[in-house]
Design an enzyme around this catalytic site. Structure first.
Site, mmCIF file in Angstrom:
data_model
loop_
_atom_site.group_PDB
_atom_site.id
_atom_site.type_symbol
_atom_site.label_atom_id
_atom_site.label_comp_id
_atom_site.label_asym_id
_atom_site.label_seq_id
_atom_site.Cartn_x
_atom_site.Cartn_y
_atom_site.Cartn_z
ATOM 1 N N SER A 22 0.911 -1.358 0.092
ATOM 2 C CA SER A 22 0.144 -0.057 -0.022
ATOM 3 C C SER A 22 0.915 1.255 0.003
ATOM 4 O O SER A 22 1.850 1.461 0.849
ATOM 5 C CB SER A 22 -0.876 0.008 1.299
ATOM 6 O OG SER A 22 -1.841 -0.966 1.294
ATOM 7 N N ILE A 23 0.486 2.313 -0.708
ATOM 8 C CA ILE A 23 1.128 3.382 -0.602
ATOM 9 C C ILE A 23 1.280 3.874 0.528
ATOM 10 O O ILE A 23 2.114 4.670 0.996
ATOM 11 C CB ILE A 23 0.400 4.401 -1.549
ATOM 12 C CG1 ILE A 23 0.624 3.966 -3.208
ATOM 13 C CG2 ILE A 23 0.911 6.083 -1.387
ATOM 14 C CD1 ILE A 23 -0.186 4.950 -4.299
ATOM 15 N N ASP A 69 -14.300 3.264 8.686
ATOM 16 C CA ASP A 69 -14.994 2.863 7.602
ATOM 17 C C ASP A 69 -15.400 4.317 7.070
ATOM 18 O O ASP A 69 -16.442 4.840 7.693
ATOM 19 C CB ASP A 69 -16.019 1.885 7.656
ATOM 20 C CG ASP A 69 -16.901 1.597 6.457
ATOM 21 O OD1 ASP A 69 -16.466 2.224 5.358
ATOM 22 O OD2 ASP A 69 -17.560 0.765 6.400
ATOM 23 N N VAL A 70 -14.688 4.681 5.838
ATOM 24 C CA VAL A 70 -15.056 6.134 5.605
ATOM 25 C C VAL A 70 -16.145 6.007 4.900
ATOM 26 O O VAL A 70 -16.949 7.360 4.529
ATOM 27 C CB VAL A 70 -13.933 6.602 4.594
ATOM 28 C CG1 VAL A 70 -12.608 6.940 5.215
ATOM 29 C CG2 VAL A 70 -13.814 6.047 3.407
ATOM 30 N N ALA A 100 -14.032 1.760 -6.171
ATOM 31 C CA ALA A 100 -15.221 1.695 -6.918
ATOM 32 C C ALA A 100 -15.494 0.105 -7.012
ATOM 33 O O ALA A 100 -14.867 -0.598 -7.027
ATOM 34 C CB ALA A 100 -14.612 2.385 -8.069
ATOM 35 N N TYR A 160 -9.997 3.438 -16.493
ATOM 36 C CA TYR A 160 -9.984 4.252 -14.690
ATOM 37 C C TYR A 160 -11.498 4.846 -14.765
ATOM 38 O O TYR A 160 -12.202 4.920 -13.610
ATOM 39 C CB TYR A 160 -9.026 5.404 -15.062
ATOM 40 C CG TYR A 160 -8.527 5.559 -13.596
ATOM 41 C CD1 TYR A 160 -8.078 4.603 -12.736
ATOM 42 C CD2 TYR A 160 -8.647 7.154 -13.053
ATOM 43 C CE1 TYR A 160 -7.714 5.023 -11.378
ATOM 44 C CE2 TYR A 160 -8.366 7.326 -11.926
ATOM 45 C CZ TYR A 160 -7.696 6.139 -10.893
ATOM 46 O OH TYR A 160 -7.569 6.565 -9.743
ATOM 47 N N LYS A 167 -11.873 11.013 -8.693
ATOM 48 C CA LYS A 167 -10.462 11.769 -8.323
ATOM 49 C C LYS A 167 -10.753 13.327 -8.848
ATOM 50 O O LYS A 167 -9.896 14.132 -8.292
ATOM 51 C CB LYS A 167 -9.229 11.069 -9.068
ATOM 52 C CG LYS A 167 -9.012 9.669 -8.701
ATOM 53 C CD LYS A 167 -8.644 9.717 -7.168
ATOM 54 C CE LYS A 167 -7.911 8.319 -6.824
ATOM 55 N NZ LYS A 167 -7.641 8.487 -5.285
ATOM 56 N N ILE A 196 1.717 2.226 -9.567
ATOM 57 C CA ILE A 196 2.074 1.554 -8.307
ATOM 58 C C ILE A 196 1.433 0.271 -8.267
ATOM 59 O O ILE A 196 0.320 0.299 -8.034
ATOM 60 C CB ILE A 196 2.515 2.333 -7.219
ATOM 61 C CG1 ILE A 196 3.700 3.502 -7.397
ATOM 62 C CG2 ILE A 196 3.091 1.370 -6.069
ATOM 63 C CD1 ILE A 196 3.759 4.344 -6.129
ATOM 64 N N THR A 198 -0.211 -2.213 -6.541
ATOM 65 C CA THR A 198 -0.967 -2.525 -5.229
ATOM 66 C C THR A 198 -2.306 -3.089 -5.432
ATOM 67 O O THR A 198 -2.693 -3.491 -6.475
ATOM 68 C CB THR A 198 -1.136 -0.952 -4.656
ATOM 69 O OG1 THR A 198 -2.411 -0.213 -5.500
ATOM 70 C CG2 THR A 198 -0.120 0.035 -4.458
ATOM 71 N N LEU A 199 -2.921 -3.327 -4.376
ATOM 72 C CA LEU A 199 -4.099 -4.125 -4.402
ATOM 73 C C LEU A 199 -5.258 -3.373 -5.121
ATOM 74 O O LEU A 199 -6.044 -3.871 -5.970
ATOM 75 C CB LEU A 199 -4.696 -4.236 -2.974
ATOM 76 C CG LEU A 199 -5.560 -5.502 -2.819
ATOM 77 C CD1 LEU A 199 -4.792 -6.848 -2.989
ATOM 78 C CD2 LEU A 199 -5.783 -5.486 -1.199
HETATM 79 P P1 NAP Z 1 -4.381 -0.228 -1.449
HETATM 80 O O1 NAP Z 1 -3.216 -0.547 -0.958
HETATM 81 O O2 NAP Z 1 -5.324 -1.115 -1.981
HETATM 82 O O3 NAP Z 1 -5.137 0.903 -0.566
HETATM 83 C C1 NAP Z 1 -6.383 1.089 -0.614
HETATM 84 C C2 NAP Z 1 -7.032 1.504 0.912
HETATM 85 O O4 NAP Z 1 -8.406 1.959 0.776
HETATM 86 C C3 NAP Z 1 -6.994 0.013 1.467
HETATM 87 O O5 NAP Z 1 -6.345 0.117 2.710
HETATM 88 C C4 NAP Z 1 -8.709 0.141 2.020
HETATM 89 O O6 NAP Z 1 -8.823 -0.518 3.112
HETATM 90 C C5 NAP Z 1 -9.052 1.449 2.028
HETATM 91 N N1 NAP Z 1 -10.450 1.607 1.674
HETATM 92 C C6 NAP Z 1 -11.304 1.387 0.691
HETATM 93 N N2 NAP Z 1 -12.501 1.703 1.061
HETATM 94 C C7 NAP Z 1 -12.527 1.875 2.435
HETATM 95 C C8 NAP Z 1 -13.516 2.499 3.222
HETATM 96 N N3 NAP Z 1 -14.766 2.564 2.821
HETATM 97 N N4 NAP Z 1 -13.163 2.968 4.344
HETATM 98 C C9 NAP Z 1 -11.789 2.795 4.836
HETATM 99 N N5 NAP Z 1 -10.886 2.473 4.090
HETATM 100 C C10 NAP Z 1 -11.142 2.004 2.884
HETATM 101 O O7 NAP Z 1 -4.082 0.750 -2.824
HETATM 102 P P2 NAP Z 1 -3.073 1.920 -2.902
HETATM 103 O O8 NAP Z 1 -2.670 2.082 -4.245
HETATM 104 O O9 NAP Z 1 -2.012 2.204 -1.965
HETATM 105 O O10 NAP Z 1 -4.141 3.061 -3.033
HETATM 106 C C11 NAP Z 1 -4.066 4.275 -2.027
HETATM 107 C C12 NAP Z 1 -4.534 5.538 -2.643
HETATM 108 O O11 NAP Z 1 -3.802 5.710 -3.797
HETATM 109 C C13 NAP Z 1 -5.815 5.394 -3.373
HETATM 110 O O12 NAP Z 1 -6.727 6.587 -3.041
HETATM 111 C C14 NAP Z 1 -5.673 5.291 -4.741
HETATM 112 O O13 NAP Z 1 -6.442 5.594 -5.911
HETATM 113 C C15 NAP Z 1 -4.395 6.051 -4.624
HETATM 114 N N6 NAP Z 1 -3.530 5.932 -5.819
HETATM 115 C C16 NAP Z 1 -2.950 4.802 -6.475
HETATM 116 C C17 NAP Z 1 -2.133 4.585 -7.412
HETATM 117 C C18 NAP Z 1 -1.640 3.384 -8.011
HETATM 118 O O14 NAP Z 1 -0.896 3.142 -9.059
HETATM 119 N N7 NAP Z 1 -1.652 2.265 -6.862
HETATM 120 C C19 NAP Z 1 -1.721 5.765 -8.285
HETATM 121 C C20 NAP Z 1 -2.290 7.065 -7.990
HETATM 122 C C21 NAP Z 1 -3.101 7.086 -6.805
HETATM 123 P P3 NAP Z 1 -9.470 -1.969 3.222
HETATM 124 O O15 NAP Z 1 -8.541 -2.964 2.168
HETATM 125 O O16 NAP Z 1 -9.379 -2.380 4.760
HETATM 126 O O17 NAP Z 1 -10.906 -2.097 2.728
#
Ligand code: NAP
Length: 260
Positions: A22-23, A69-70, A100, A160, A167, A196, A198-199
């Site tokens: 995770s980021i 839970d947001v 989403a 996307y 976003k 990046i 990630t999940l």
């Molecule tokens: P990630 O590891 O899957 O993290 C996403 C997080 O969102 C998870 O910890 C998840 O928690 C949480 N989440 C989802 N619904 C939620 C809710 N209702 N309440 C509380 N938490 C909730 O993926 P990530 O890539 O690091 O994503 C983090 C952020 O970076 C996101 O905003 C994503 O759009 C952004 N981002 C990612 C990338 C990329 O390429 N990876 C690029 C630009 C921006 P649970 O699993 O516990 O539900």
């Protein structure tokens, strides 16, 4: 560097660690390394287990971990009340949360359902506003809020879809929030990270294509690392960026400046 950042002993809430990729986890590790007091929020029990596994690698580190839970106002209010009561002042927040429905990323954009649209907005954009409002009573020394966004907010990126619209709303919310709370010394900024693995990224059907395209096209001719996003996050959370608010800061190897 720790002196320059002035983050030692500052109370920073990190939301969105699902696992070690995770980021948010990258940012948390960087914050821990400069002596910040990191407070974690999680949603799923599975995320809590993964977080605890990572935290166990640190000796003498027992951070406050709170469920949030947001999608629920009650959960957000409760989480920040508990955090505020336990740590006193909150100096910073890392909002790294988005979601989403899979079908809204796989189907044609025109087929986006009303519910799917609202759900993506609620989780990925509105949540920043609700979190800022719940944290505000405890941000009595001012502070810095950062959120994670993506280029899909401003350009059409295959697959996307509804997340791009969320976003865009998130980035607009950053500007309105920054204007609203700037008088209280609170800054609000977004970091637009490059792709990046990630999940969450796995849910974007064309993700591997995006990775390859960035590597090929970005001025730096490579993808960015979670450490690079974390380093910029430290700067944006610290007084080093004290004159910056309402901005989208790109950590994408320069990809966004290029033509298609
Ligand atoms: P990630 O590891 O899957 O993290 C996403 C997080 O969102 C998870 O910890 C998840 O928690 C949480 N989440 C989802 N619904 C939620 C809710 N209702 N309440 C509380 N938490 C909730 O993926 P990530 O890539 O690091 O994503 C983090 C952020 O970076 C996101 O905003 C994503 O759009 C952004 N981002 C990612 C990338 C990329 O390429 N990876 C690029 C630009 C921006 P649970 O699993 O516990 O539900």
């Amino acid at each position: 560097m720790d002196n320059l950042l002035q983050l030692k002993d500052k109370n920073i809430v990190v939301m969105g660690v699902a696992n070690d990729r995770s980021i948010a986890w990258g940012i948390a590790k960087a914050l821990i390394s400069v002596g910040a007091n990191v407070i974690f929020t999680y949603r799923k029990e599975r995320s809590l287990m993964k977080l605890e596994k990572q935290l166990a690698k640190y000796e003498n580190l027992q951070p406050l971990v709170v469920q949030c839970d947001v999608n629920s106002d009650e959960s957000i209010q409760q989480a920040f009340k508990e955090i505020g009561e336990k740590v006193g002042t909150i100096h910073g927040i890392v909002h790294s949360v988005a979601f989403a429905h899979a079908e809204d990323l796989k189907n044609r954009f025109i087929e986006t359902s009303r519910d799917g649209y609202a759900f993506a907005q609620d989780t990925s954009a509105y949540s920043l506003i609700a979190v800022a409002n719940a944290a505000r009573p405890y941000m009595t020394d001012g502070g810095s809020i950062i959120t994670m966004t993506y280029l899909g907010a401003e350009r059409v990126l295959e697959g996307y879809n509804v997340m791009g619209v969320a976003k865009a709303a998130l980035e607009a919310s950053v500007r309105y929030l920054a204007s609203d709370v700037g008088g209280d010394g609170i800054r609000v900024n977004a970091i637009s990270a490059g792709a990046i693995k990630t999940l969450a990224a796995k849910g974007v059907p064309s993700f591997n294509k995006i990775l390859n395209k960035m590597e090929e096209t970005a001025p730096l001719k490579r993808n960015v690392t979670p450490e690079e996003v974390a380093n910029m996050s430290l700067v944006m959370l610290s007084p080093l960026s004290s004159g910056v608010t309402g901005e989208v800061i790109y950590v994408d190897g320069g990809y966004h400046i290029m033509g298609v």
